[in-house]
Design a protein around this motif. Structure first.
Motif, short mmCIF file in Angstrom:
data_model
loop_
_atom_site.label_atom_id
_atom_site.label_comp_id
_atom_site.label_asym_id
_atom_site.label_seq_id
_atom_site.Cartn_x
_atom_site.Cartn_y
_atom_site.Cartn_z
N SER A 2 -5.23 -33.76 26.23
CA SER A 2 -4.45 -34.80 26.23
C SER A 2 -3.27 -34.67 26.92
O SER A 2 -3.01 -33.45 27.43
CB SER A 2 -4.29 -35.27 24.59
N GLU A 3 -2.54 -35.82 27.52
CA GLU A 3 -1.39 -35.52 28.19
C GLU A 3 -0.17 -34.61 27.33
O GLU A 3 0.53 -33.78 27.92
CB GLU A 3 -0.68 -36.73 28.69
N ARG A 4 -0.31 -34.88 26.14
CA ARG A 4 0.62 -34.29 25.45
C ARG A 4 0.31 -32.81 25.10
O ARG A 4 1.46 -31.81 25.44
CB ARG A 4 0.58 -34.92 24.13
N GLU A 5 -0.97 -32.34 25.02
CA GLU A 5 -1.21 -30.94 25.15
C GLU A 5 -1.04 -30.33 26.54
O GLU A 5 -0.62 -29.27 26.56
CB GLU A 5 -2.66 -30.93 24.91
N ARG A 6 -1.24 -31.12 27.57
CA ARG A 6 -1.05 -30.57 28.83
C ARG A 6 0.59 -30.17 29.00
O ARG A 6 0.88 -29.00 29.59
CB ARG A 6 -1.54 -31.72 30.02
N ASP A 7 1.50 -31.09 28.52
CA ASP A 7 2.81 -30.78 28.61
C ASP A 7 2.95 -29.54 27.77
O ASP A 7 4.03 -28.83 28.10
CB ASP A 7 3.47 -31.93 27.99
N MET A 8 2.47 -29.39 26.75
CA MET A 8 2.78 -28.14 25.93
C MET A 8 2.26 -26.85 26.73
O MET A 8 3.18 -25.84 26.76
CB MET A 8 1.92 -28.20 24.51
N GLU A 52 -2.60 -18.03 23.80
CA GLU A 52 -3.84 -17.78 24.30
C GLU A 52 -4.39 -19.19 24.86
O GLU A 52 -4.91 -19.14 26.15
CB GLU A 52 -4.69 -17.54 22.97
N ALA A 53 -3.79 -20.30 24.31
CA ALA A 53 -4.26 -21.64 24.88
C ALA A 53 -3.51 -21.82 26.32
O ALA A 53 -4.28 -22.31 27.46
CB ALA A 53 -3.81 -22.75 23.97
N ALA A 54 -2.32 -21.40 26.41
CA ALA A 54 -1.61 -21.38 27.72
C ALA A 54 -2.11 -20.76 28.66
O ALA A 54 -2.35 -21.17 29.96
CB ALA A 54 -0.25 -21.33 27.64
N LEU A 55 -2.30 -19.42 28.57
CA LEU A 55 -3.12 -18.46 29.71
C LEU A 55 -4.29 -18.76 29.92
O LEU A 55 -4.80 -18.82 31.41
CB LEU A 55 -3.02 -17.12 28.84
N ASN A 56 -5.30 -19.48 29.18
CA ASN A 56 -6.57 -19.97 29.39
C ASN A 56 -6.44 -21.18 30.27
O ASN A 56 -7.06 -21.18 31.41
CB ASN A 56 -7.30 -20.14 28.11
N PHE A 57 -5.30 -22.15 29.64
CA PHE A 57 -5.07 -23.26 30.35
C PHE A 57 -4.78 -22.83 31.98
O PHE A 57 -5.30 -23.42 32.88
CB PHE A 57 -4.19 -24.19 29.89
N ALA A 58 -3.94 -21.84 32.26
CA ALA A 58 -3.40 -21.58 33.72
C ALA A 58 -4.64 -21.08 34.47
O ALA A 58 -4.69 -21.39 35.65
CB ALA A 58 -2.28 -20.23 33.45
N LEU A 59 -5.45 -20.27 33.67
CA LEU A 59 -6.49 -19.55 34.67
C LEU A 59 -7.46 -20.51 35.00
O LEU A 59 -7.87 -20.76 36.09
CB LEU A 59 -7.03 -18.46 33.76
N ILE A 60 -7.84 -21.49 33.79
CA ILE A 60 -8.82 -22.29 34.05
C ILE A 60 -8.15 -23.47 35.32
O ILE A 60 -9.19 -23.85 36.29
CB ILE A 60 -9.35 -23.44 32.87
#
Length: 190
Positions: A2-8, A52-60
């Motif tokens: 979601s956009e909210r999760e992406r913002d986080m 963990e979620a942010a680092l995975n988000f960054a790499l993906i």
């Protein structure tokens, strides 16, 4: 997502990029994006899950961006000079506009050194770069394109890290000269 999760995730990455992993707290992320603390803690119950979620988000996200760049550069791969120019131009722009995201990616590389959970996505990041470099180096006449691609990618990663750590105005010119010299050396041209 979601956009909210992406913002986080983006807020968490900005914090990591500015101040390192230690800067990430639920409260800091909430303040970064003007969201309630409860919204952050509801989605990510612990700080470790958030990081963990942010680092995975960054790499993906970085893998997707690198794949798109590799596809754009394929048409330039037969002209190694144009390929290097496009690659260097892309990085110069990226480091000017989103340095914190790239710092966060390096944090993810370090996290992978400490924790197996991050290793598959870091390996995918390297494979994406390696495939692009292999294509260009094969076109340039490399007799060992896989090995030469590994060397090229390592040099590129090092130069980008150096620019993040100690920015220079001459980065674009110096990176282009260094990568051009490296490719000439790898393929045996002087």
């Amino acid at each position: 997502m979601s956009e909210r999760e992406r913002d986080m995730m983006e807020a968490t990455l900005r914090l990591i990029g500015r101040s390192g992993l230690k800067a990430v707290t639920h409260r800091a992320v909430a303040a970064e994006i003007g969201m309630s603390l409860g919204a952050i803690t509801h989605r990510y119950r612990s700080r470790d899950l958030l990081v963990e979620a942010a680092l995975n988000f960054a790499l993906i996200r970085e893998v997707k961006r690198l794949r798109a760049l590799a596809l754009r550069l394929q048409s330039e791969a037969l002209d190694v000079g144009a390929w290097i120019d496009a690659l260097v131009g892309w990085y110069a722009k990226e480091l000017d506009t989103e340095p914190e995201i790239h710092v966060a990616c390096y944090e993810a590389f370090l996290a992978a050194a400490r924790d197996d959970r991050y290793r598959p996505i870091v390996a995918e990041w390297h494979q994406t770069w390696r495939r692009s470099a292999e294509l260009a180096l094969t076109a340039a006449g490399s007799r060992a394109p896989r090995l030469h691609a590994d060397i090229f990618v390592s040099a590129t990663v090092g130069m980008v890290l150096e620019q993040l750590a100690a920015p220079r105005r001459s980065f674009k010119k110096e990176m282009r000269a260094a990568l051009s010299e490296l490719v000439r050396g790898l393929i045996g041209q002087r």
